[in-house]
Structures are given as structure tokens and as C-alpha cells.
Design a protein around this motif. Sequence first.
Motif, short mmCIF file in Angstrom:
data_model
loop_
_atom_site.label_atom_id
_atom_site.label_comp_id
_atom_site.label_asym_id
_atom_site.label_seq_id
_atom_site.Cartn_x
_atom_site.Cartn_y
_atom_site.Cartn_z
N SER A 188 0.83 -1.20 0.00
CA SER A 188 0.00 0.00 0.00
C SER A 188 0.87 1.25 0.00
O SER A 188 1.86 1.34 0.71
N GLY A 189 0.49 2.21 -0.83
CA GLY A 189 1.23 3.46 -0.91
C GLY A 189 2.33 3.47 -1.95
O GLY A 189 2.92 4.52 -2.21
N GLU A 190 2.61 2.33 -2.58
CA GLU A 190 3.65 2.27 -3.61
C GLU A 190 3.01 2.15 -4.99
O GLU A 190 1.91 1.60 -5.14
N THR A 191 3.70 2.66 -6.01
CA THR A 191 3.16 2.68 -7.36
C THR A 191 3.54 1.46 -8.18
O THR A 191 2.88 1.13 -9.17
N HIS A 192 4.59 0.75 -7.79
CA HIS A 192 5.01 -0.47 -8.49
C HIS A 192 5.99 -1.24 -7.62
O HIS A 192 6.42 -0.76 -6.58
N LYS A 193 6.33 -2.44 -8.08
CA LYS A 193 7.30 -3.26 -7.36
C LYS A 193 8.28 -3.84 -8.37
O LYS A 193 7.88 -4.35 -9.42
N THR A 194 9.58 -3.76 -8.05
CA THR A 194 10.63 -4.27 -8.93
C THR A 194 11.56 -5.18 -8.13
O THR A 194 11.92 -4.87 -7.00
N PHE A 195 11.92 -6.32 -8.75
CA PHE A 195 12.88 -7.21 -8.10
C PHE A 195 13.66 -7.98 -9.18
O PHE A 195 13.27 -8.02 -10.35
N ILE A 196 14.78 -8.56 -8.77
CA ILE A 196 15.64 -9.32 -9.67
C ILE A 196 15.28 -10.80 -9.53
O ILE A 196 15.33 -11.36 -8.44
N ALA A 197 14.92 -11.42 -10.63
CA ALA A 197 14.64 -12.86 -10.67
C ALA A 197 15.72 -13.54 -11.50
O ALA A 197 16.56 -12.88 -12.13
N LYS A 198 15.71 -14.84 -11.52
CA LYS A 198 16.69 -15.56 -12.32
C LYS A 198 16.08 -16.85 -12.85
O LYS A 198 15.13 -17.39 -12.30
N VAL A 199 16.68 -17.32 -13.96
CA VAL A 199 16.32 -18.60 -14.55
C VAL A 199 17.51 -19.53 -14.37
O VAL A 199 18.65 -19.16 -14.69
N ILE A 200 17.27 -20.72 -13.86
CA ILE A 200 18.34 -21.68 -13.58
C ILE A 200 18.13 -22.94 -14.43
O ILE A 200 17.05 -23.55 -14.37
N PRO A 201 19.12 -23.34 -15.24
CA PRO A 201 18.98 -24.57 -16.01
C PRO A 201 19.31 -25.80 -15.16
O PRO A 201 20.22 -25.77 -14.33
N GLU A 202 18.56 -26.87 -15.36
CA GLU A 202 18.83 -28.14 -14.71
C GLU A 202 19.18 -29.17 -15.79
O GLU A 202 18.43 -29.36 -16.75
N ILE A 203 20.35 -29.83 -15.65
CA ILE A 203 20.82 -30.80 -16.64
C ILE A 203 20.06 -32.10 -16.40
O ILE A 203 20.10 -32.66 -15.30
N ILE A 204 19.37 -32.60 -17.42
CA ILE A 204 18.59 -33.84 -17.28
C ILE A 204 19.14 -34.96 -18.14
O ILE A 204 18.72 -36.12 -17.99
N ALA A 205 20.08 -34.68 -19.06
CA ALA A 205 20.67 -35.74 -19.89
C ALA A 205 21.99 -35.24 -20.46
O ALA A 205 22.20 -34.03 -20.61
N GLY A 206 22.89 -36.20 -20.78
CA GLY A 206 24.18 -35.85 -21.36
C GLY A 206 25.28 -36.78 -20.88
O GLY A 206 25.07 -37.61 -19.98
N ASP A 207 26.48 -36.65 -21.47
CA ASP A 207 27.63 -37.43 -21.04
C ASP A 207 27.93 -37.14 -19.57
O ASP A 207 27.85 -36.00 -19.11
N ALA A 208 28.25 -38.20 -18.83
CA ALA A 208 28.42 -38.08 -17.38
C ALA A 208 29.47 -37.04 -17.01
O ALA A 208 29.26 -36.23 -16.10
N LYS A 209 30.61 -37.05 -17.71
CA LYS A 209 31.69 -36.10 -17.39
C LYS A 209 31.26 -34.67 -17.72
O LYS A 209 31.54 -33.73 -16.97
#
Length: 452
Positions: A144-165
Motif C-alpha cells: 500500500s502506498g507504492e506505485t510499483h514493485k521491482t525485483f531481480i529474478a533468475k532462470v536456472i537450467p537443470e541438466i537432465i541428460a548428457g555425457d556423465a563427465k
Amino acid sequence: MKSNKTAFTALLSLSLLAAGCGEYSKSPEGDMNELRQWQQEQNGKNNGPVIKYVDKPVEQPPQIVYREQAKVGRDAIIISTGTLMTFSEGVKTSYPIRTAITVPGVKIRLKAANFPKDIPLEESKTEPGVFVLTWTPDFYTIPSGETHKTFIAKVIPEIIAGDAKVVEALRGLDLSQDFTVQVLPTQELPSALTVSGLEAEVMEGTVVPFSVTVKVPGVDDKSAEKPTLEVSYDKISVTEGNSFLEMDGTRHVTPDATKKSAEYLGNYQWKFSLLFDTQKMSRQTQLAKDGSEMANADGTRVRFSLKAKGGRDLSTPVKLVQVKIKALPKVEAEPTPTTETTVTPAETKKEETKAETTPAKKEEVTTRSAKVDTAKAAEAAKKVADAKKAADAKKAADAKKAADAKKAADAKKAADAKKAADAKKAADAKKDTKTTTTTKKKTTTTAKKETK
């Protein structure tokens, strides 16, 4: 001309020989440019033909350059989110997030972080490597009393397949991508303001309960700020086509003290309970357009406006309510029986003295008469209310009587059906017994014959 060619050949041989040696560090490309320039100068001196060398680039389609395992780094997975994502409270919004993988065989999925709650990222079914972030910010995400809200978000990749090393190497890296999220306040206004229980005409001397419901987006029973209802008079008393004035109706509208001022119904719906009271607050005399009293009017026309307000000063459009307060029927006084009497001169003089009443006494008599009329009107209103109450009670009694009669009829019908079923069951049992006895007799007779 021959000497020039010989010198060029010798210089070219020396250049090539030097290029083959590890000690010569000058770029071969630079030597070729010098040779071309020298040849052009020689040709110019001998007025021979000028030879032009043009480097034409070879066009190749863009391609992903796959990295060796030993060189896997943060650029193995590229995520493009853009710099800013803008959302509005209560509005569902989606943004695409594009990815590219430079290591063969690796597959990923994405998850979002730093949002107020978990945000799903669905992989696109039509565009490879594209994920879709969808979010509907809750109402009043912005304080209440504020005109907007801003924050920093992030996208995180999760490895689900590929060579083990490779997978092990990638999981040891910070591959997340930051971006800015901006949330704007809702601009959806409160709506659907509805009045229930108040008819266009009410009888004078009655109290009519009525309610007002309204939808206030984002405001529920857990919200700190509750909606409010405003009742006002717009002072537009003269309306086209009418010969009368519409009086102020707000004087008759009061909150219902026996109920909550604002009751939450769910799904952002709110209910206000009010009373339209013409008992404690008597009706005004109907006025004509010119302001004069309309003595023969059968009631008084009133009007008032309603407006519901939610958070951030958002409100519904104004709703006009117009009501006619019907006047109670006039109670005619019963005529007083008269008797012939003989009047003496002294009594005549006494009556004449009474007739000579001062203006103050006349006003007192008028006031007393008005009080009598008000009392009679209140008594008539009470009679109307009592009659209505009696009618309602009779209606309820008749409805209960009808329900009891139906219940008794249903019970009798069920008892008759059970009695019939029991009788049929007994008859069937008797028939079965008779059949069994006959069969036994036949069996005994047959047995005797066979014995003989």
C-alpha cells in the motif's frame, strides 16, 4: 620486362622459404600484400597492364560450434531472457525464454527463482529450445502506498541428460541468468454493484431491510483494507417530464446494526446490509417543481446514490436509486353525536370569551392538532405493519399445514403400500403351503399303491 619477372620469382621463392621456417614470425598474408603492391608498382613503371587482386569472402551458413569436454564452460548453455519482464496484478502474462546448447547430447529444463511463489516454465511444443514463463501476480502484491514493485529474478537450467563427465562439469558451474521483473498495480475497478430487497415503492411508517453486493478485485476477508460503501444525494431534484421534486433519500438509509457492516461472500464479493427507515425518520411533504407543497400527493419521491470503494481509491460507477414513499391513508375522525341543549346567556358569554383566543393559543392548538395527526399516522402505520405481520404468519401457518398434510398423506400411502405388500406376501406363503401339502398327499398315495 624479363628482369622484373625474374626478380619477382626470386622474391616469391625467398618469401615462401621464410614462411616455412619457424623463425620467421611475420604474417604470410602481409607478405602477399607487399608482393602485390610491388608488382603493381613495377607494372606501372613499365606501362604494362595493372593486375587487381580482390579477396572475395566465402559465405557459410551459421552453425553451432560444439565444445570439447575439456573446454566446457558457462557458454555451453546460452539463455536469453531479455532485460525486463513487466506484469500487472491479477493479469496472466507469458514471456518466452530462448536457450542454445553448444555441447552435443546435453538436455536441460528451466526453473525460475526469486518470485513470490513457484513459477512454472513449460517447454514450447512448437519452437525447439524455447521455454515459456507464465505468471499471474496476486492482487496487492504491491504494498500500500507504492506505485510499483521491482525485483531481480533468475532462470536456472537443470541438466537432465548428457555425457556423465560433461554433466558433472556443467553442474559445477553457475549457469543461471538474471533479469528484472516489474509489477504494476491492478487497474480493474470494483464492479457489479447490485441492490436487493428495496422495491420501487415502500409504505410510510415501515422499516425495509435491503442489501448491496459488489465485487472488489483483490480484496478478500484476509485483506487489511476492506471495501466501503458511500451513500449520497446528488441534489438533482428536478427531472425531465416530472412535475415534482425528488427529495433527499439518504435521510432514510441507515446501516443494519444487527449485521456486519461488510460481509465477505467469497470470490471477492462483498455484501452491505442496510435499512430504509420511514418509521423513525418520517417522510417529507412532496414538493412541486416550484417548491410549493403538493397537498394532494399520495406520497413522496426520493433518490440517493451508491458507490463502493476498494483499495487504492478505485471505485464503482455511481448507482442511482429512486424510491416512492407511499403516504398512509388518511384516518377520518368519527363524527361526535350532537344533542340539543339550552344555552343560557351566561354560557353564551363564556363561549364568546373562548372564541376570543390569542394568537399564541391558536398556535398551541395547531401544534397539538399536528401532534394528534402524527400519533394517528403512527397508529395507522402500526396497524398496517401488524396486518402484514398477521398475513405473513397466516401464510407461514398455511404452508406448514399443507406440508404436514402432505407428510401425513405420504405416510398413509407408504403404510397402505406396506400393508398390501404384507398381504400379498402372506397369500403367496399360504399358496406355497397348500401346494406343498397337496404334493405330500400325492406322494403318500403313490407310495401306498406301489406297496399293494
